[in-house]
Design a protein around this motif. Structure first.
Motif, PDB file in Angstrom:
ATOM      1  N   TYR A   1       7.736   2.041   5.081  1.00 25.98           N
ATOM      2  CA  TYR A   1       6.537   2.487   5.416  1.00 25.98           C
ATOM      3  C   TYR A   1       5.432   1.399   5.470  1.00 25.98           C
ATOM      4  O   TYR A   1       4.376   1.320   6.190  1.00 25.98           O
TER       5      TYR A   1
ATOM      6  N   GLU B   1      12.879   5.648   7.984  1.00 28.14           N
ATOM      7  CA  GLU B   1      12.057   6.254   6.865  1.00 28.14           C
ATOM      8  C   GLU B   1      12.557   7.652   6.715  1.00 28.14           C
ATOM      9  O   GLU B   1      12.445   8.152   5.364  1.00 28.14           O
TER      10      GLU B   1
ATOM     11  N   ALA C   1      12.363   2.496   0.901  1.00 28.21           N
ATOM     12  CA  ALA C   1      11.264   3.415   1.866  1.00 28.21           C
ATOM     13  C   ALA C   1       9.968   2.863   1.909  1.00 28.21           C
ATOM     14  O   ALA C   1       9.162   2.790   2.647  1.00 28.21           O
TER      15      ALA C   1
END
Length: 150
Positions: free
Chosen positions: A136, A28, A132
């Motif tokens: 997440y 991340e 990303a």
């Protein structure tokens, strides 16, 4: 009578590098930082259509850093932290998904005005933004499973 012992629900210290949802912190950082730098390195006309993307990437980068440090220092042992973990990561997913769609839409609109080098940077930013978002999302799902077990 069975005793109820408190079990560490959330890992602390070096154990965050070996637990499934928390191992996503490092990717991340990497992909969020790449989105931030790739978007910041291009110049887009009209001015500032990617402000939301920059806000999300910087906000999530800083919050993930703080979250990581809280986990690393062991300040996450209260009973509220598993639900806060799930909540933060779902908010990050919503933010990043909206930013990724905004970024992709903006790049589609301005494609004819871009040079090849700038276009490649923007496409890379879109790809990193969606990666990303995926990271997440996976972190949020595994955190929700951990929260349900606690």
């Amino acid at each position: 009578m069975a005793s109820t012992a408190l079990v560490d629900v959330l890992p602390t210290g070096g154990r965050i590098f070996t637990s499934i949802p928390d191992i996503f912190f490092i990717p991340e950082f990497v992909f969020g930082g790449l989105v931030w730098t790739l978007v910041a390195s291009t110049r887009v006309f009209p001015e500032n259509p990617l402000g939301w993307v920059m806000f999300v990437s910087v906000f999530c980068f800083i919050m993930t850093t703080l979250w990581f440090l809280i986990f690393l220092c062991g300040a996450n042992q209260s009973s509220i932290w598993p639900s806060l973990d799930v909540g933060y990561h779902f908010v990050a997913v919503i933010f990043y998904l909206s930013a990724s769609v905004d970024l992709a839409y903006t790049i589609i609109l301005i494609t004819s005005k871009l040079s090849t080098k700038i276009y490649q940077l923007d496409i890379a930013a879109v790809v990193m933004s969606f990666l990303a978002t995926l990271l997440y999302f996976l972190h949020a799902i595994f955190s929700a499973l951990r929260w349900k077990r606690s």
